[in-house]
Write a protein that holds these residues in place. Structure first.
Motif, PDB file in Angstrom:
ATOM      1  N   THR A   1    -120.067  10.045   8.327  1.00  0.00           N
ATOM      2  CA  THR A   1    -119.989   9.171   9.493  1.00  0.00           C
ATOM      3  C   THR A   1    -121.118   8.144   9.434  1.00  0.00           C
ATOM      4  O   THR A   1    -122.202   8.405   8.910  1.00  0.00           O
ATOM      5  CB  THR A   1    -120.106   9.934  10.837  1.00  0.00           C
ATOM      6  OG1 THR A   1    -121.415  10.500  10.940  1.00  0.00           O
ATOM      7  CG2 THR A   1    -119.061  11.034  10.945  1.00  0.00           C
ATOM      8  N   PHE A   2    -120.807   6.957   9.946  1.00  0.00           N
ATOM      9  CA  PHE A   2    -121.815   5.899  10.069  1.00  0.00           C
ATOM     10  C   PHE A   2    -121.773   5.409  11.511  1.00  0.00           C
ATOM     11  O   PHE A   2    -120.716   4.949  11.961  1.00  0.00           O
ATOM     12  CB  PHE A   2    -121.506   4.758   9.089  1.00  0.00           C
ATOM     13  CG  PHE A   2    -122.481   3.606   9.178  1.00  0.00           C
ATOM     14  CD1 PHE A   2    -123.813   3.777   8.818  1.00  0.00           C
ATOM     15  CD2 PHE A   2    -122.072   2.352   9.631  1.00  0.00           C
ATOM     16  CE1 PHE A   2    -124.719   2.725   8.895  1.00  0.00           C
ATOM     17  CE2 PHE A   2    -122.969   1.290   9.703  1.00  0.00           C
ATOM     18  CZ  PHE A   2    -124.297   1.481   9.333  1.00  0.00           C
ATOM     19  N   ASP A   3    -122.864   5.551  12.211  1.00  0.00           N
ATOM     20  CA  ASP A   3    -122.937   5.234  13.638  1.00  0.00           C
ATOM     21  C   ASP A   3    -121.783   5.876  14.408  1.00  0.00           C
ATOM     22  O   ASP A   3    -121.125   5.235  15.242  1.00  0.00           O
ATOM     23  CB  ASP A   3    -122.969   3.712  13.848  1.00  0.00           C
ATOM     24  CG  ASP A   3    -124.357   3.141  13.548  1.00  0.00           C
ATOM     25  OD1 ASP A   3    -125.317   3.944  13.432  1.00  0.00           O
ATOM     26  OD2 ASP A   3    -124.480   1.915  13.421  1.00  0.00           O
ATOM     27  N   GLY A   4    -121.497   7.115  14.069  1.00  0.00           N
ATOM     28  CA  GLY A   4    -120.514   7.891  14.816  1.00  0.00           C
ATOM     29  C   GLY A   4    -119.076   7.718  14.366  1.00  0.00           C
ATOM     30  O   GLY A   4    -118.189   8.471  14.780  1.00  0.00           O
TER      31      GLY A   4
ATOM     32  N   ARG B   1    -128.665  -2.498   9.155  1.00  0.00           N
ATOM     33  CA  ARG B   1    -129.694  -2.280  10.165  1.00  0.00           C
ATOM     34  C   ARG B   1    -130.084  -3.625  10.749  1.00  0.00           C
ATOM     35  O   ARG B   1    -129.614  -4.668  10.275  1.00  0.00           O
ATOM     36  CB  ARG B   1    -130.938  -1.602   9.560  1.00  0.00           C
ATOM     37  CG  ARG B   1    -131.475  -2.221   8.281  1.00  0.00           C
ATOM     38  CD  ARG B   1    -132.763  -1.562   7.823  1.00  0.00           C
ATOM     39  NE  ARG B   1    -133.921  -2.178   8.429  1.00  0.00           N
ATOM     40  CZ  ARG B   1    -134.588  -3.213   7.916  1.00  0.00           C
ATOM     41  NH1 ARG B   1    -134.217  -3.758   6.779  1.00  0.00           N
ATOM     42  NH2 ARG B   1    -135.625  -3.712   8.538  1.00  0.00           N
TER      43      ARG B   1
ATOM     44  N   LEU C   1    -131.953   3.591   6.095  1.00  0.00           N
ATOM     45  CA  LEU C   1    -131.111   4.108   7.182  1.00  0.00           C
ATOM     46  C   LEU C   1    -131.647   5.464   7.607  1.00  0.00           C
ATOM     47  O   LEU C   1    -132.522   6.026   6.953  1.00  0.00           O
ATOM     48  CB  LEU C   1    -129.675   4.283   6.669  1.00  0.00           C
ATOM     49  CG  LEU C   1    -128.924   3.028   6.242  1.00  0.00           C
ATOM     50  CD1 LEU C   1    -127.665   3.401   5.483  1.00  0.00           C
ATOM     51  CD2 LEU C   1    -128.577   2.190   7.457  1.00  0.00           C
ATOM     52  N   THR C   2    -131.080   5.984   8.693  1.00  0.00           N
ATOM     53  CA  THR C   2    -131.409   7.350   9.075  1.00  0.00           C
ATOM     54  C   THR C   2    -130.271   8.247   8.595  1.00  0.00           C
ATOM     55  O   THR C   2    -129.114   8.021   8.941  1.00  0.00           O
ATOM     56  CB  THR C   2    -131.596   7.449  10.598  1.00  0.00           C
ATOM     57  OG1 THR C   2    -132.665   6.584  10.966  1.00  0.00           O
ATOM     58  CG2 THR C   2    -131.940   8.868  11.018  1.00  0.00           C
TER      59      THR C   2
ATOM     60  N   GLN D   1    -130.729  12.706  10.227  1.00  0.00           N
ATOM     61  CA  GLN D   1    -131.933  12.624  11.074  1.00  0.00           C
ATOM     62  C   GLN D   1    -133.222  12.278  10.338  1.00  0.00           C
ATOM     63  O   GLN D   1    -134.281  12.218  10.949  1.00  0.00           O
ATOM     64  CB  GLN D   1    -132.118  13.918  11.867  1.00  0.00           C
ATOM     65  CG  GLN D   1    -131.049  14.029  12.936  1.00  0.00           C
ATOM     66  CD  GLN D   1    -131.118  15.318  13.715  1.00  0.00           C
ATOM     67  OE1 GLN D   1    -132.095  16.047  13.659  1.00  0.00           O
ATOM     68  NE2 GLN D   1    -130.054  15.591  14.444  1.00  0.00           N
TER      69      GLN D   1
ATOM     70  N   VAL E   1    -124.417  12.479   8.099  1.00  0.00           N
ATOM     71  CA  VAL E   1    -124.444  11.719   9.343  1.00  0.00           C
ATOM     72  C   VAL E   1    -125.435  10.564   9.137  1.00  0.00           C
ATOM     73  O   VAL E   1    -126.629  10.778   8.996  1.00  0.00           O
ATOM     74  CB  VAL E   1    -124.868  12.611  10.530  1.00  0.00           C
ATOM     75  CG1 VAL E   1    -124.979  11.792  11.809  1.00  0.00           C
ATOM     76  CG2 VAL E   1    -123.873  13.752  10.692  1.00  0.00           C
TER      77      VAL E   1
ATOM     78  N   GLU F   1    -126.979   6.815  10.231  1.00  0.00           N
ATOM     79  CA  GLU F   1    -127.136   5.893  11.359  1.00  0.00           C
ATOM     80  C   GLU F   1    -127.861   4.625  10.936  1.00  0.00           C
ATOM     81  O   GLU F   1    -128.784   4.669  10.127  1.00  0.00           O
ATOM     82  CB  GLU F   1    -127.912   6.572  12.484  1.00  0.00           C
ATOM     83  CG  GLU F   1    -127.047   7.533  13.284  1.00  0.00           C
ATOM     84  CD  GLU F   1    -127.892   8.622  13.913  1.00  0.00           C
ATOM     85  OE1 GLU F   1    -128.244   8.455  15.085  1.00  0.00           O
ATOM     86  OE2 GLU F   1    -128.205   9.610  13.218  1.00  0.00           O
ATOM     87  N   SER F   2    -127.416   3.511  11.517  1.00  0.00           N
ATOM     88  CA  SER F   2    -128.012   2.222  11.174  1.00  0.00           C
ATOM     89  C   SER F   2    -129.412   2.130  11.779  1.00  0.00           C
ATOM     90  O   SER F   2    -129.747   2.870  12.694  1.00  0.00           O
ATOM     91  CB  SER F   2    -127.139   1.095  11.716  1.00  0.00           C
ATOM     92  OG  SER F   2    -127.083   1.170  13.116  1.00  0.00           O
TER      93      SER F   2
ATOM     94  N   LYS G   1    -132.243   0.565  14.062  1.00  0.00           N
ATOM     95  CA  LYS G   1    -132.174  -0.120  15.356  1.00  0.00           C
ATOM     96  C   LYS G   1    -133.447  -0.929  15.625  1.00  0.00           C
ATOM     97  O   LYS G   1    -134.470  -0.740  14.981  1.00  0.00           O
ATOM     98  CB  LYS G   1    -132.006   0.914  16.463  1.00  0.00           C
ATOM     99  CG  LYS G   1    -130.859   1.915  16.254  1.00  0.00           C
ATOM    100  CD  LYS G   1    -129.520   1.275  16.505  1.00  0.00           C
ATOM    101  CE  LYS G   1    -128.366   2.284  16.535  1.00  0.00           C
ATOM    102  NZ  LYS G   1    -128.268   3.201  15.398  1.00  0.00           N
TER     103      LYS G   1
END
Lengths: 90, 134, 403
Positions: B23-26, B50, B73-74, B77, B93, B95-96, B98
């Motif tokens: 997943t990327f940003d959910g 990002r 990226l994250t 976590q 998982v 995430e971009s 922020k």
């Protein structure tokens, strides 16, 4: 959008660097400390040659043999936990 | 996923590989075993990875070999992971990056900064009262 | 404790590992990329004899040999610091500290950008990034793009993108600013291209021969450079057009390009918008030597080698006992030269660890000759003054060691 970014990490543009060098007659190191160019996440790996070129163009001096911007460890961002980990492999 | 170079006149046809979900940003996406996070995202048409932490300006891959850190990226976590050097794993998982608050750099409030420890302590106490978590 | 730690699993690092393993040294190669091969992996070009130089195949051959010799190669390891120790060196990585008697730094090169407004937008990438994405990951970097910066490396990679079916609108110069002086000035660009033309694959030879190697011809060529560019493999190359801005909101949507004079000045009223979804920035390479700097290896600025280079001799030894360098960290050259330098560095390490025999002496002599021969023969050369650069370095090494 006519700004020419030099240091992508800290978003320092050409105009800012030129102004700093012209105003203070600063060396690569002083320019870095004044503008933060080269002090970001990548450790200056992307902008180092550009900053060398800007200084060469503005001062007319070829780079010296010593690296103008001193390389400081760690050369990659590293977590404090990792930095403190002194486990040596066998 | 039509961004793959399946056939190549010299390098030949790309070999079959295991499909990997992440997943990327959910949002759910798939890539292949052997992909880096960067190549899997680009194959899915994602270029913006990002935003600059202070200015919010968009960034994507730049050097693709770990030098520039623009693709950080994250991942599960862990922050600051280079997408271009990290192999895609099942169920990652991602995430971009922020925009972050930058109180020291934002304009206009430099005068509000504490000048000595007494001022700092006073402000700190005030901020604790404001903060619902405290 | 290791006999040898090699940082960088590219052509130099891998061939050094193989040389060390042939003499049974305890070797570890580390690299931060997920697979070994370094930038050799993405290379793909046709030699003048028609044969393809395929970096993936070349890497596979090096790895097969490494495997047969039992060399330990670990990827995903990133070195962030090196310390001198009584035993040799301690190398700090994201997976613990490695102690080694000898250290070979073969970290290759990094790209120098040619900055223009908008170059931080997603979709703008270094030319090397596009090469890796295309040939290693086999992902299209976009549907239609433009290459900013005309040089040997960008032309070779433009051809690679084309082979993979990625549409390139054209190659053009970056708009002139004080950083882009070398790459944005048509005369300087032409100068370099013509000097390189004799080396290069077939299409380059045709490109070069359109402009004889006579000064006045070359000046005319810049002056009367065709409006529609010179085509190479059907791809327009412009040296009288410059990209002035990259536009887009969240990613690249278009570039602005305009005509420039032979001196690189913009001609007002010639601006044109070209829709593209990716842009490659190509300003050449410089030796990536930060780890050598961290342990205090002396440096020398040699333009022909690509900038600041750790001081070393022809055997790849540095003035620091037990520290060696090979590949692009010693100067920007072809991967073939890097591979030959790696083998030589490996033998130099063997010489320090084993008793010197006639056999070893002979092998080092041959490896040295091999580097020279390959340097003469390579088709892709980054700086015409490479030989002078290498000679300068030999002198500097002697000076440093005499002090």
């Amino acid at each position: 959008m006519d700004k020419i970014i030099i240091c992508r990490c800290e978003e320092v543009d050409l105009e800012e660097i030129e102004q700093t060098v012209n105003k203070y007659g600063s060396s690569a190191r002083e320019t870095k400390l004044r503008t933060r160019a080269g002090m970001g996440y990548c450790g200056g790996r992307t902008c180092r040659p550009m900053i060398d070129t800007i200084l060469e163009q503005l001062t007319g001096e070829k780079p010296k043999d010593k690296i103008p911007l001193k390389v400081q460890p760690p050369v990659r961002p590293v977590s404090l936990a990792r930095l403190g980990d002194k486990t040596h492999h066998e | 996923m039509n961004n793959r170079i399946v056939d190549h006149p010299i390098l030949g046809k790309i070999k079959e590989r295991k499909v990997i979900s992440f997943t990327f940003d959910g949002k759910k996406y798939t890539g292949y075993e052997g992909d880096t996070i960067a190549s899997a995202l680009l194959a899915n048409g994602i270029r913006k990875l990002r935003v600059h932490e202070e200015s919010g300006n968009p960034r994507g891959i730049y050097c693709n070999i770990g030098h520039c850190f623009e693709c950080r990226l994250t991942v599960d976590q862990e922050p600051g992971v280079r997408a271009c050097l990290t192999q895609l794993q099942e169920n990652m998982v991602i995430e971009s990056g922020k925009r972050l608050p930058a109180p020291l750099k934002s304009e206009g409030n430099r005068d509000d900064l504490p000048r000595n420890y007494a001022e700092f302590a006073k402000k700190y106490e005030e901020s604790k009262e404001d903060d619902p978590r405290a | 404790m290791l006999d040898v730690l090699i940082i960088g699993a590219g052509p130099a690092g891998l061939s050094a590992a193989n040389a060390c393993r042939e003499w049974d040294l305890n070797v570890l190669v580390i690299d931060e990329f997920p697979q070994p091969g370094g930038r050799l992996l993405g290379q793909l070009h046709q030699e003048p004899n028609g044969k393809w130089w395929n970096g993936i195949e070349e890497t596979r051959m090096l790895l097969e040999k490494a495997d047969a010799l039992g060399a330990d190669i670990r990827c995903g390891l990133s070195a962030f610091h090196i310390e001198k120790a009584s035993h040799g060196f301690s190398v700090y990585t994201n997976q613990g500290v490695f102690d080694t008697a000898n250290l070979l730094i073969a970290t290759g090169a990094a790209e120098s950008p040619v900055p223009i407004p908008g170059w931080t937008l997603p979709g703008v990438m270094s030319i090397g990034a596009a090469q890796v994405m295309t040939n290693v990951h086999r992902v299209r970097v976009g549907n239609r793009g433009i290459i900013v910066g005309v040089n040997v490396l960008s032309a070779a990679i433009a051809r690679e993108l084309q082979l993979a079916g990625v549409e390139i609108h054209s190659m053009a110069l970056p708009a002139l600013n004080i950083v882009n002086e070398e790459h944005g000035h048509p005369r300087k660009v032409m100068e370099r291209l013509v000097r390189m033309a004799h080396l290069a694959p077939s299409a380059w030879i045709r490109f070069g021969s359109q402009f004889a190697k006579i000064d006045w011809m070359r000046n005319l060529a810049v002056k009367f450079y065709p409006k529609h560019g010179v085509k190479m493999w059907g791809l327009p190359i412009h040296i009288r057009k410059a990209v002035t801005e990259i536009c887009g909101k969240d990613q690249v949507e278009a570039v602005t390009i305009c005509d420039i004079t032979a001196e690189g000045e913009r001609i007002p009223g010639t601006e044109q918008t070209i829709e593209v979804d990716f842009v490659c920035i190509a300003g050449g390479l410089y030796p990536l030597a930060e780890l050598a700097a961290v342990i205090g290896c002396p440096f020398q600025y040699i333009e022909e080698l690509g900038g600041h280079v750790p001081v070393h001799n022809e055997q790849m030894e540095t003035p620091l006992e037990g520290l060696y360098v090979a590949g692009n960290i010693t100067g920007i050259e072809s991967a073939k030269v890097a591979r030959a330098q790696g083998a030589l560095a490996g033998l130099s390490i063997v010489k320090r660890m084993c008793r010197e025999s006639e056999d070893l002496k002979q092998k080092i002599h041959e490896a040295k000759q091999n580097v020279r021969t390959i340097r003469e023969q390579v088709t892709i050369q980054f700086h015409p003054g490479i030989h002078q650069g290498r000679l300068k370095m030999e002198t500097v090494f002697k000076e440093v060691c005499d002090q």
